[in-house]
Design an enzyme around this catalytic site. Structure first.
Site, PDB file in Angstrom:
ATOM      1  N   CYS A  74      -2.300   8.655   8.684  1.00 56.13           N
ATOM      2  CA  CYS A  74      -0.849   8.462   8.526  1.00 56.13           C
ATOM      3  C   CYS A  74      -0.143   8.493   9.879  1.00 56.13           C
ATOM      4  O   CYS A  74       0.888   7.839  10.056  1.00 56.13           O
ATOM      5  CB  CYS A  74      -0.262   9.543   7.627  1.00 56.13           C
ATOM      6  SG  CYS A  74      -0.985   9.569   5.974  1.00 56.13           S
ATOM      7  N   CYS A 109       0.832  -1.214   0.000  1.00 57.42           N
ATOM      8  CA  CYS A 109       0.000   0.000   0.000  1.00 57.42           C
ATOM      9  C   CYS A 109       0.863   1.259   0.000  1.00 57.42           C
ATOM     10  O   CYS A 109       0.356   2.369  -0.044  1.00 57.42           O
ATOM     11  CB  CYS A 109      -0.886   0.041   1.236  1.00 57.42           C
ATOM     12  SG  CYS A 109      -1.929  -1.403   1.410  1.00 57.42           S
TER      13      CYS A 109
END
Length: 203
Positions: free
Chosen positions: A115, A44
């Site tokens: 994130c 990813c």
């Protein structure tokens, strides 16, 4: 990777930590760590490794280094995390949340908050590794995923991740995870968790 002023509203602190990241792990073999944690998925494009040194006398984190293949927000959030935890008791560092990291940065664009989860998860994995090596496995908290949607095999962890990636309504949650698209029996539980995670991370 660059961040132009036309990008999202990054704070000066985020820009500084992205341009000049602190405590990056240059040579894994040369750094004698007491704990190592890896999270994310290279496929990813987001993977994070965190290594720590612990001061055994007072059980504080003496050093924290990291390496990531993630985006600007992942770099900045882990850079500041590595500064936050130095000198911090290991038990306290274990409790750091994505919200703590975001507060330290000033803010992150909402769709980039996920994130910052990479850093705190990798840090917890590194602390777990330290506990395991030191015979303190009783301190490790197992965070077992619970399946919410049986038909599509969607867990509470995936619902939380969808919220961190921007899902705010049940429809958006379905777009992210495909839950509730077969029998729909999980809708009530999924809606409750959706509100719980929005409050947890953005309340």
């Amino acid at each position: 990777m660059s961040m132009s002023s036309g990008d999202w509203a990054y704070t000066d602190i985020v820009r500084d930590h992205f341009a000049n990241p602190r405590n990056v792990l240059e040579d894994e073999n040369a750094f004698e760590h007491d704990g190592k944690g890896i999270t994310g998925n290279l496929k990813c494009g987001d993977q994070m490794m965190v290594v720590i040194k612990v001061n055994k006398d007072d059980q504080t984190i003496a050093d924290c280094r990291w390496k990531t293949y993630g985006c600007a927000s992942a770099i900045a959030s882990t850079s500041i995390l590595s500064e936050m935890v130095k000198g911090m008791p290991v038990d306290k560092a274990y409790e750091i949340t994505p919200q703590d990291i975001t507060n330290e940065l000033g803010s992150l664009p909402e769709h980039k908050i996920h994130c910052s989860v990479l850093g705190d998860k990798a840090l917890r994995a590194a602390i777990d590794d330290y506990y395991e090596r030191g015979g303190m496995s009783n301190k490790i908290r197992k965070d077992e995923a619970k399946t919410i949607c049986q038909c599509m095999n969607v867990t509470d962890h995936e619902i939380e991740h969808a919220v961190l990636e921007g899902a705010r309504t049940y429809y958006e949650l379905q777009e992210h995870t495909k839950l509730g698209t077969v029998c729909g029996q999980c809708e009530g539980a999924a809606r409750e968790l959706l509100q719980e995670y929005i409050k947890k991370h953005f309340g």
